[in-house]
Design a protein around this motif. Sequence first.
Motif, PDB file in Angstrom:
ATOM      1  N   GLY A 145      -3.453  14.612  68.972  1.00 40.02           N
ATOM      2  CA  GLY A 145      -2.302  15.319  68.428  1.00 40.02           C
ATOM      3  C   GLY A 145      -2.222  16.778  68.829  1.00 40.02           C
ATOM      4  N   LEU A 146      -3.281  17.322  69.406  1.00 42.99           N
ATOM      5  CA  LEU A 146      -3.265  18.709  69.844  1.00 42.99           C
ATOM      6  C   LEU A 146      -2.538  18.900  71.165  1.00 42.99           C
ATOM      7  N   PHE A 147      -2.298  17.802  71.930  1.00 45.43           N
ATOM      8  CA  PHE A 147      -1.903  17.958  73.319  1.00 45.43           C
ATOM      9  C   PHE A 147      -0.520  17.468  73.744  1.00 45.43           C
ATOM     10  N   PRO A 148       0.334  16.888  72.906  1.00 44.32           N
ATOM     11  CA  PRO A 148       1.647  16.464  73.406  1.00 44.32           C
ATOM     12  C   PRO A 148       2.396  17.638  74.040  1.00 44.32           C
ATOM     13  N   PRO A 149       2.800  17.520  75.290  1.00 41.26           N
ATOM     14  CA  PRO A 149       3.479  18.657  75.940  1.00 41.26           C
ATOM     15  C   PRO A 149       4.842  18.927  75.311  1.00 41.26           C
ATOM     16  N   PRO A 150       5.196  20.187  75.079  1.00 46.05           N
ATOM     17  CA  PRO A 150       6.477  20.517  74.426  1.00 46.05           C
ATOM     18  C   PRO A 150       7.656  20.398  75.396  1.00 46.05           C
ATOM     19  N   LEU A 151       7.984  19.171  75.758  1.00 45.36           N
ATOM     20  CA  LEU A 151       9.054  18.947  76.742  1.00 45.36           C
ATOM     21  C   LEU A 151      10.419  19.340  76.186  1.00 45.36           C
ATOM     22  N   GLY A 152      10.649  19.080  74.890  1.00 42.91           N
ATOM     23  CA  GLY A 152      11.936  19.420  74.307  1.00 42.91           C
ATOM     24  C   GLY A 152      12.182  20.922  74.324  1.00 42.91           C
ATOM     25  N   ALA A 153      11.210  21.687  73.854  1.00 45.52           N
ATOM     26  CA  ALA A 153      11.352  23.145  73.844  1.00 45.52           C
ATOM     27  C   ALA A 153      11.479  23.693  75.258  1.00 45.52           C
ATOM     28  N   SER A 154      10.716  23.136  76.177  1.00 43.92           N
ATOM     29  CA  SER A 154      10.777  23.594  77.572  1.00 43.92           C
ATOM     30  C   SER A 154      12.125  23.280  78.198  1.00 43.92           C
ATOM     31  N   MET A 155      12.684  22.109  77.871  1.00 41.96           N
ATOM     32  CA  MET A 155      13.990  21.746  78.416  1.00 41.96           C
ATOM     33  C   MET A 155      15.066  22.672  77.861  1.00 41.96           C
ATOM     34  N   ARG A 156      14.958  23.044  76.603  1.00 45.58           N
ATOM     35  CA  ARG A 156      15.963  23.946  76.040  1.00 45.58           C
ATOM     36  C   ARG A 156      15.893  25.334  76.685  1.00 45.58           C
ATOM     37  N   VAL A 157      14.700  25.750  77.082  1.00 47.55           N
ATOM     38  CA  VAL A 157      14.577  27.002  77.830  1.00 47.55           C
ATOM     39  C   VAL A 157      15.309  26.890  79.159  1.00 47.55           C
ATOM     40  N   LEU A 158      15.181  25.749  79.822  1.00 45.99           N
ATOM     41  CA  LEU A 158      15.878  25.547  81.093  1.00 45.99           C
ATOM     42  C   LEU A 158      17.389  25.513  80.896  1.00 45.99           C
ATOM     43  N   TRP A 159      17.839  24.845  79.816  1.00 45.38           N
ATOM     44  CA  TRP A 159      19.276  24.856  79.526  1.00 45.38           C
ATOM     45  C   TRP A 159      19.755  26.302  79.361  1.00 45.38           C
ATOM     46  N   GLY A 160      18.964  27.114  78.669  1.00 48.84           N
ATOM     47  CA  GLY A 160      19.344  28.501  78.452  1.00 48.84           C
ATOM     48  C   GLY A 160      19.400  29.306  79.739  1.00 48.84           C
ATOM     49  N   SER A 161      18.585  28.909  80.721  1.00 46.66           N
ATOM     50  CA  SER A 161      18.540  29.668  81.975  1.00 46.66           C
ATOM     51  C   SER A 161      19.694  29.319  82.913  1.00 46.66           C
ATOM     52  N   ILE A 162      20.324  28.143  82.717  1.00 43.88           N
ATOM     53  CA  ILE A 162      21.387  27.728  83.642  1.00 43.88           C
ATOM     54  C   ILE A 162      22.765  27.720  82.992  1.00 43.88           C
ATOM     55  N   THR A 163      22.853  28.122  81.726  1.00 42.70           N
ATOM     56  CA  THR A 163      24.147  28.189  81.047  1.00 42.70           C
ATOM     57  C   THR A 163      24.328  29.567  80.425  1.00 42.70           C
ATOM     58  N   GLU A 164      25.578  29.979  80.346  1.00 43.23           N
ATOM     59  CA  GLU A 164      25.900  31.245  79.697  1.00 43.23           C
ATOM     60  C   GLU A 164      25.983  31.044  78.184  1.00 43.23           C
ATOM     61  N   PRO A 165      25.662  32.065  77.393  1.00 45.09           N
ATOM     62  CA  PRO A 165      25.826  31.949  75.934  1.00 45.09           C
ATOM     63  C   PRO A 165      27.274  31.625  75.588  1.00 45.09           C
TER      64      PRO A 165
END
Length: 397
Positions: free
Chosen positions: A108-128
């Motif tokens: 349980g210590l190691f599941p990669p945070p894919l959801g949070a990481s994907m939302r960072v990518l969404w933020g980098s390619i879209t305007e607010p």
Amino acid sequence: MRTAGALRVFVPALVGRLSFAMVTLVLLFAVQRSTDSFAVAGAATGAFGLANVIASPYRARFVDRRGQRFALNSLAIAFAAGLSGMAALTAQSEPPAGVLVGLAAVVGLFPPPLGASMRVLWGSITEPGAVRTKAFSVDAVCEELLFTTGPLIAAAVVSAASPPVGLLTTALVALLGTLGMTSSPLSLGHGAVTTAPRNSSQPLRQSGFVAILIALLGVGVVLGTVEVVAPAVADSQGSVGLAGILLAAFAAGSAVGGLLFGQRTWRNSLVKRLLISSTLMTVLCALLATLGSVVVLGFGLVVVGFFLAPSLVTGYLLADDITAVEVRTEASSWINTAVNAGAAVAAVMVGLAMDAVESRLGFIIGGGMALILVMAASVPLLRNSKAAAVADQLQSA
């Protein structure tokens, strides 16, 4: 989805996140079958969940510091290795219960945070604004659908093969999805930071961020309440299968709410959106106790679920709005942590309360707890929102 590179990274990210929707069920069955004890199985899944919640912000911080490719791949490999170890251990006859629970906690210590990481990518390619809201809404709806179909896929694999094979399948899905995501150009562009972020930029130090988490803790309480009370109502009707239908109705309402939320252009502030959606969700949850017919309860759960995805999306947008770029994976992860913690607390407290009262009254208990949290968050959130508005007016003047 038409944004350059979006599908290339989003599809494998969804594949990897599917493993998180599968893991709890396969872990439960693997431990139960190997020990012939639901008590040990419950302890193992509980240990996994607790470790996952506690370590979530630190995993996200690791991604922010070391970059997506190195950090996510490292976590995915460790996660897959841990699940493989669980598969080998549960394939044996009468494995030690303590070892199973301990290893589950380590995994349980190691599941990669894919959801949070994907939302960072969404933020980098879209305007607010509208486009980013749509992107976050699609992401939230797809994740909701994953957690609806994931247990079905897990159950099918366990039934067709065995629980250890289910664990290995989950490990493979996590590994392939993560590697597919991190090999994309967008993910590769998020490398390690050259200098450590200042303490002042940490998410929890940002004005209003803790209040946002408190409000989402209330949203999580509603989620945990529904996950406990709806099956209890189904069991009181003598139909365990009805529990799946009621929970699916709740998930369907969330999916519809997320899609409609993303399609609309909103004029009110993110803070007001969060408070409105979370307040309505908590009040409607309490009102579910007044619905006598199970059919009507199903429609009521659709209405309550309608506000789940919009609350989450608004929380993600707020986290993205008030934090620096170098800590946004951690900020997004804190949103998930708050919701998961609220759900876990509600599962325990509402479950204990229902031993003494009629099952439907659990909706009132959970809704009341959630409303208190949302109201507690509303005062500092509205105060900060007004202060920010005044500051903007002075700056423009």
